[in-house]
Scaffold this motif. Sequence first.
Motif, short mmCIF file in Angstrom:
data_model
loop_
_atom_site.label_atom_id
_atom_site.label_comp_id
_atom_site.label_asym_id
_atom_site.label_seq_id
_atom_site.Cartn_x
_atom_site.Cartn_y
_atom_site.Cartn_z
N ARG A 70 0.82 -1.20 0.00
CA ARG A 70 0.00 0.00 0.00
C ARG A 70 0.86 1.26 0.00
NH1 ARG A 70 -3.58 -1.83 4.38
NH2 ARG A 70 -4.24 -3.54 3.04
N ARG A 107 10.38 -0.20 -7.25
CA ARG A 107 9.82 0.82 -8.13
C ARG A 107 8.54 0.29 -8.75
NH1 ARG A 107 12.11 4.37 -5.28
NH2 ARG A 107 14.35 4.52 -5.53
N ILE A 108 8.07 1.11 -9.71
CA ILE A 108 6.78 0.80 -10.32
C ILE A 108 6.68 -0.66 -10.74
CG2 ILE A 108 5.18 1.38 -12.17
CD1 ILE A 108 6.46 4.06 -12.38
N ILE A 146 2.46 2.06 -3.31
CA ILE A 146 1.53 2.72 -4.23
C ILE A 146 1.43 4.20 -3.89
CG2 ILE A 146 -0.86 2.88 -4.97
CD1 ILE A 146 -1.11 -0.10 -4.53
N MET A 147 1.26 4.47 -2.59
CA MET A 147 1.09 5.85 -2.19
C MET A 147 2.29 6.69 -2.55
SD MET A 147 -0.88 5.69 1.35
CE MET A 147 -1.67 4.16 1.72
N GLN A 148 3.46 6.07 -2.41
CA GLN A 148 4.66 6.82 -2.75
C GLN A 148 4.66 7.16 -4.25
OE1 GLN A 148 8.35 4.87 -2.08
NE2 GLN A 148 9.21 6.68 -1.08
N ASN A 149 4.20 6.20 -5.04
CA ASN A 149 4.15 6.45 -6.48
C ASN A 149 3.16 7.54 -6.82
OD1 ASN A 149 6.04 4.55 -6.90
ND2 ASN A 149 4.62 2.95 -7.55
N VAL A 150 2.07 7.59 -6.09
CA VAL A 150 1.05 8.58 -6.38
C VAL A 150 1.47 9.95 -5.90
CG1 VAL A 150 -1.33 9.22 -5.89
CG2 VAL A 150 -0.77 6.88 -6.41
N GLY A 151 2.50 9.99 -5.04
CA GLY A 151 2.99 11.29 -4.65
C GLY A 151 2.98 11.57 -3.17
N MET A 152 3.08 10.52 -2.37
CA MET A 152 3.16 10.72 -0.94
C MET A 152 4.64 10.79 -0.58
SD MET A 152 1.06 8.45 1.70
CE MET A 152 0.54 9.06 3.27
#
Lengths: 686, 254
Positions: free
Chosen positions: A589, A685-686, A592-598
């Motif tokens: 989780r 990473r992604i 994902i959040m890091q990828n979305v910009g957290m």
Amino acid sequence: MKTAYYPHLACDGIRKNKRMFIPCMITTVCMISIYYILCFLSSVRVSRLIPRGAATAGAIFSLGSIVVLLFSLIFLFYTNSFITRSRAREFGLYNVLGMSKRNLVRIITLENLITFLISLALGLTVGISLSKLAELVLVNMLSGNIDLGIHVDGRALMRTVLSYSVIFALIMLVCVIRVYRKSASELLKSENVGEKPPRANPLFGLAGIIILAAAYRIAVSITNPVSTLLWFFAAVLMVIVATYLIMISGSVLLCRLLQKNKRYYYKAKHFVSVSSMVYRMKRNGAGLASICIIGTMVLVMLSSSACLWIGSDRSIRARCPGEINLDVHFSDPAQLSEENISVFRSAIKDFAAGRGTEPKNEGGLLYIGLTGLQQDSGLICGYDDTSAGVSFDDLRNILLISREEYAAISGEYPELEDDETLLLVDRCRFEGDKFTLLMGDVSHDYRIKETRTEAVLRDSSAQLIPTVTAVLSDPAAAIEDFDALTDGSVDRFSMEWKYYFDTGLSDEENSAFARDLETALGSLGFGGDAGSGYHYFFLDSRAEESADFYASNGSLFFIGVLLSLVFLLAAVLIIYYKQLSEGYEDSKRFAIMQNVGMTGAEIRSSINSQLLTVFFLPLFFAGLHLTFAFPMIRRILTFFALYDLRLFIITTVVSFAAFAVFYMAVYKLTSNAYYRIVKGASKQRI
Amino acid sequence: MSILEVSGLKKTYITRLGGNAVEALKNIDFSVEEGEFVAIMGESGSGKTTLLNILAALDKPTAGSVLLDGKDLSVIPESEAAVFRRENLGFVFQEFNLLDTFTLEDNIFLPLVLAGKSHREMEERLAPLAKTLGITELLKKYPYEVSGGQKQRAAVARALITSPRIVLADEPTGALDSKASDELLRLFTRIHSAGQTVLMVTHSAKAACCAGRVLFIRDGVVFHQIYRGDSSAEQLYRKISDTLVILSQGGDDL
């Protein structure tokens, strides 16, 4: 080659999952060693070192060992099911790769056998090496004879090996059944099930709150010590049920309500925490509730057993005001004469002289004792046993004493008419002007000339029931009618002379003194007339009493500490596994959040707020439970002749503080494990 | 004006065992114009994902530069990278990457919540977007309750709601069936025609057909590129297929 294949796979499995196996093994080692120590302490050899009360101590330790064993069973089942569950994928993969269920079982059996044998060997080593220490501490606590030799108790050893082998076999069986019942694809999938959003049943949450409130009400409102014990168990059960309901359902409900509040919910700080908390609480509510219950149990056990142990001395003094205590019971009011008593006095004096000492710090009282009720009207009466529904709070010990007795205590000889009384109350209030003695149809009224707050017997503060003493001009006359009414039987009231004194001798000498004096007094000669002699008497020495007292309270405390240790270990392990499993779940989780910009900081603060809430919820509830249990436990402690409120407050606060510190330390350690997992995964990473 | 300029991009990994250097990207040069729809194609291991990670500021290049609106991504410190991503980039992943603990609506709101926007503003932004994407009815559902195509549309909404400078899509149709893929590609076309810059990494020739330009990467370099120009979707498809065949045969004469 082929034979070494399975052991190799098993060792590999353990090594790969050491994050799960090692904590479990450490706990098993601790439990085995504690079980061995308890068996060892209840053995014959140790009991010989304890001065007195060895039987009590032995019984307490055997009981304690059974508790440890039961707990081990439950607990090892839990950890084992956790381990197998989280490894289902691994087993599923083996299965798909062509390993039959039989082969899987073989690996699992080997794995378990290896961990069990290691744990058993380590546990026994630790147990044996610590058993000496435990013995020394215990014997020292109970002031017994120190013996410096090291022994291994064969029976305790056998018992430990056998008991834990049975537990191990049971766990194995369940494990095997679990593997057989699942198909390969089920095993593979089992980690990914249950992503449904939890729907809390509001009724359950509400029921939890109501039950908890009711339990708290019971705890606070029950004042009758006799019924306390029963209600205490009822309240404990209710609290346990309520804790589970609240943690599982109530907390989900709370999160749902928070989500409804858009302003609160759609803030970076709350958004992620609240929504993942819903899931976390659903899955971990039961675990958290267990931690909370265990914590409360430990706290109650520690605080009360420490209080009993530390307060032993005072309790003993309350029971035995003097080093030697005599309690003579008479059967006829006419026997309550100074002549009869002086026969005892002089006999004791002579006896003491024979031992080269004399009674010092003497004290005593000649009285007629009844049980009475204090009522709103200010009336006190010897009550009938027909009067059901009596409130415990209204019960009073009533002592009737003569003016001569009062003069002997206070130096004042009060002027009293026949129908007047001087009332001395201790630990209660009395406002009224009439004192009535009542039994059946017979009643005597006295006008209260004066009420004073005064204790007539030393250390009477230790009494369960408050005492009211009435100084009468002729106490014997007051109960003559009752005597006739009860056919001379002394059930309804007692006529006693309490006498206590110090000798200045050592404990052993005092014990012997009391034993020999008992024989000497037993052969006393009294005059042949009706008012002469006595009914029966008790004689005891404080030395003897305190040995018994210390043996039981000391071993209770000792076992309290050991059991607390076991329970705490269990709680720690539950916490640890919880963190592990959550870490793996959350890591995806957070990636994902890091990828979305957290940002990293945002993730950390979100993790922190979640961990803190989830972690300190059980501690908070344990504190709350303890607070409400306090009045009840205090009442129960009075059964053990402990009345020191301040001491109990101190031990409770200290226990809670110690527990909180310990809890914090565990939090730090386990949350590190959690961070490592989450961080490791968010690196992907992604 | 170029919105994205990639020049001399190089990325070298050191393998954990043996310490061998592996060159994932050797020398990449390309630029993306404002409002352009670019597809990047290449086989597994060609360096597509590495490139995307660098474009997303998730990874740092060994050499070379990436300029977004003239700003060099490699100088952005790690601590600000997340904020930069949030404000300038929108992501669509192959595996949707929706959080299962959130409803679709909350998933879409996530970047806005992180940016500290008010709830009213979020709803105002979402309403038209949800209508365009056809997910208005699904907003209160959880990811596990909807189909893959619907999940991906929600993910697109999440990428678009911050009005990013550029949308990066990593194999957006990879986990979808053909019907859902077609729908999603139509959606991308519509978004693009509304002026959104899109950069899509894909395996699928069909998906690449929607783009205005297709870049082919092999062994860490841009091997070839095709402009759509006036050609029809079918013609473009044929050109892409031909290139792919050459790519897979290892020829280097284009």
